[in-house]
Design an enzyme around this catalytic site. Structure first.
Site, short mmCIF file in Angstrom:
data_model
loop_
_atom_site.label_atom_id
_atom_site.label_comp_id
_atom_site.label_asym_id
_atom_site.label_seq_id
_atom_site.Cartn_x
_atom_site.Cartn_y
_atom_site.Cartn_z
N LYS A 65 0.81 -1.22 0.00
CA LYS A 65 0.00 0.00 0.00
C LYS A 65 0.85 1.28 0.00
O LYS A 65 0.48 2.27 -0.63
CB LYS A 65 -0.93 0.02 1.21
CG LYS A 65 -2.02 -1.06 1.17
CD LYS A 65 -2.91 -0.93 2.38
CE LYS A 65 -3.93 -2.06 2.45
NZ LYS A 65 -4.85 -1.90 3.57
N ASP A 101 -10.40 2.53 2.69
CA ASP A 101 -10.67 2.07 4.06
C ASP A 101 -11.40 3.16 4.85
O ASP A 101 -12.24 2.86 5.71
CB ASP A 101 -9.37 1.72 4.79
CG ASP A 101 -8.86 0.34 4.41
OD1 ASP A 101 -9.63 -0.45 3.85
OD2 ASP A 101 -7.67 0.06 4.68
P1 NAP Z 1 -0.90 -2.57 11.54
O1 NAP Z 1 -0.55 -1.33 10.80
O2 NAP Z 1 0.06 -3.71 11.56
O3 NAP Z 1 -1.24 -2.15 13.07
C1 NAP Z 1 -1.50 -3.14 14.05
C2 NAP Z 1 -1.94 -2.46 15.35
O4 NAP Z 1 -2.27 -3.49 16.31
C3 NAP Z 1 -0.85 -1.59 15.99
O5 NAP Z 1 -1.45 -0.49 16.63
C4 NAP Z 1 -0.25 -2.57 17.02
O6 NAP Z 1 0.39 -1.92 18.12
C5 NAP Z 1 -1.49 -3.28 17.50
N1 NAP Z 1 -1.17 -4.56 18.14
C6 NAP Z 1 -0.77 -5.69 17.53
N2 NAP Z 1 -0.55 -6.66 18.46
C7 NAP Z 1 -0.82 -6.10 19.68
C8 NAP Z 1 -0.78 -6.57 21.02
N3 NAP Z 1 -0.41 -7.84 21.30
N4 NAP Z 1 -1.14 -5.73 22.02
C9 NAP Z 1 -1.52 -4.44 21.74
N5 NAP Z 1 -1.57 -3.94 20.49
C10 NAP Z 1 -1.22 -4.76 19.47
O7 NAP Z 1 -2.27 -3.19 11.00
P2 NAP Z 1 -3.53 -2.42 10.35
O8 NAP Z 1 -3.41 -2.45 8.89
O9 NAP Z 1 -3.71 -1.13 11.06
O10 NAP Z 1 -4.72 -3.46 10.72
C11 NAP Z 1 -5.08 -3.69 12.07
C12 NAP Z 1 -6.25 -4.69 12.14
O11 NAP Z 1 -7.37 -4.16 11.44
C13 NAP Z 1 -5.95 -6.05 11.49
O12 NAP Z 1 -6.55 -7.04 12.30
C14 NAP Z 1 -6.66 -5.98 10.16
O13 NAP Z 1 -7.10 -7.26 9.69
C15 NAP Z 1 -7.85 -5.10 10.50
N6 NAP Z 1 -8.35 -4.35 9.33
C16 NAP Z 1 -9.67 -4.52 8.98
C17 NAP Z 1 -10.18 -3.82 7.89
C18 NAP Z 1 -11.62 -4.01 7.49
O14 NAP Z 1 -11.97 -3.72 6.34
N7 NAP Z 1 -12.48 -4.44 8.40
C19 NAP Z 1 -9.35 -2.94 7.17
C20 NAP Z 1 -8.04 -2.77 7.58
C21 NAP Z 1 -7.54 -3.49 8.66
P3 NAP Z 1 1.98 -1.59 18.05
O15 NAP Z 1 2.09 -0.32 17.24
O16 NAP Z 1 2.37 -1.44 19.47
O17 NAP Z 1 2.64 -2.76 17.36
#
Ligand code: NAP
Length: 276
Positions: A65, A101
């Protein structure tokens, strides 16, 4: 025959062909939507060649992305806020990208809680990754006066807040339970609660009954957070609707029909999610 695709690396987990394939059949459009594995380092070349390959455009997913954002000639404000694009098309030899998104999150919230903006004075967003950046932009674009960000790694939340010092606050992750009292909308954008990840261990006792609870995780369809919030009587918003709504702008652009997100489409995708 109109062709579009989704690029990623790897591509086996990508569900968007199920959404676009459903709409192509529903609207009787002669088109295809495929998954294309594009190696890191090859993204800009692939996108520059969309027209020559006979592709109207594409979706872009992990890990491409940001590289796609850098390859665009023009992007929408949501993409600028996130620094990433997930929907691309070409126009007069120019590459145009957006981050759908943001639209997907807002449309899903609109569907489940119409008029939510009127009652949300304070939103608490958990997480500070790519999805959180888009959602914060979306909330501010709808006039939410105060957004608080809490992230396990505080520096990432502080970096987002620095761009909007008057509207975005940060909250220490460990003190979250005490901070819930004044919150009108709680949004989980972390991967906590996703199948294979730990649950989001956040007691909801101090959340006021009128608060809306949203989780963008959609595997499982009903996360532990959503189940606990629903059991307390909160209005809840699951993540699958966001995935469906984020697909709308690309389909409309490439195939010329603005598709509807229906309960039949929801069930089509939900069956796939339940099967995994
Ligand atoms: P990302 O950029 O990798 O961010 C992940 C986030 O989760 C960060 O804030 C991370 O914190 C936190 N995290 C991960 N493990 C953790 C833990 N053990 N304890 C506390 N915080 C934790 O991912 P993203 O693209 O933002 O996506 C995040 C989630 O949203 C995913 O599950 C994805 O599948 C979902 N999503 C859904 C849609 C939809 O259309 N519904 C769209 C996009 C994303 P740190 O910064 O501390 O690592």
């Amino acid at each position: 025959m109109i062709r579009a695709c989704c690029i990623g690396w790897p591509v086996t987990h990508i569900r968007s062909p199920l959404i676009h394939g459903f709409w192509l059949a529903q609207y009787g459009i002669a088109g295809t939507y495929t998954r294309e594995a594009v190696e890191p380092g090859d993204v800009a070349r692939f996108l520059r060649g969309l027209e020559d390959q006979g592709l109207a455009g594409c979706n872009v997913t992990i890990p491409h992305k940001e590289a796609a954002f850098a390859a665009m000639d023009e992007v929408d404000p949501g993409a600028v806020a996130v620094g990433a694009v997930n929907t691309v098309w070409h126009e007069d030899g120019r590459l145009i990208g957006m981050n759908s998104d943001v639209v997907g999150f807002l449309k899903n919230l609109d569907d489940h809680v119409p008029g939510w903006e009127g009652e949300v004075a304070h939103a608490l967003v958990l997480g500070a990754g790519g999805a959180a950046r888009g959602i914060v932009h979306g909330l501010l674009s709808r006039g939410v006066p105060v957004v608080t960000l809490a992230n396990r790694s505080p520096g990432k939340a502080e970096a987002i807040a620095a761009a909007h010092p008057s509207t975005i606050r940060t909250q220490v992750w460990q003190d979250l339970p005490a901070a819930l009292g004044g919150v009108d909308l709680l949004v989980n954008t972390t991967s906590l609660g996703m199948t294979g990840q730990p649950p989001l261990d956040l007691p909801l006792q101090t959340l006021k009954p009128s608060a809306i609870v949203s989780d963008i995780v959609y595997v499982p369809l009903e996360t532990d957070l959503i189940a606990r919030a629903a059991a307390r009587g909160h209005r809840t918003v699951e993540g699958l609707g966001m995935l469906l709504h984020q697909a709308v702008p690309g389909f409309a652009r490439w195939f010329g029909v603005t598709p509807q997100v229906t309960s039949a489409l929801y069930e089509h995708l939900a069956a796939d999610v339940r099967g995994h």
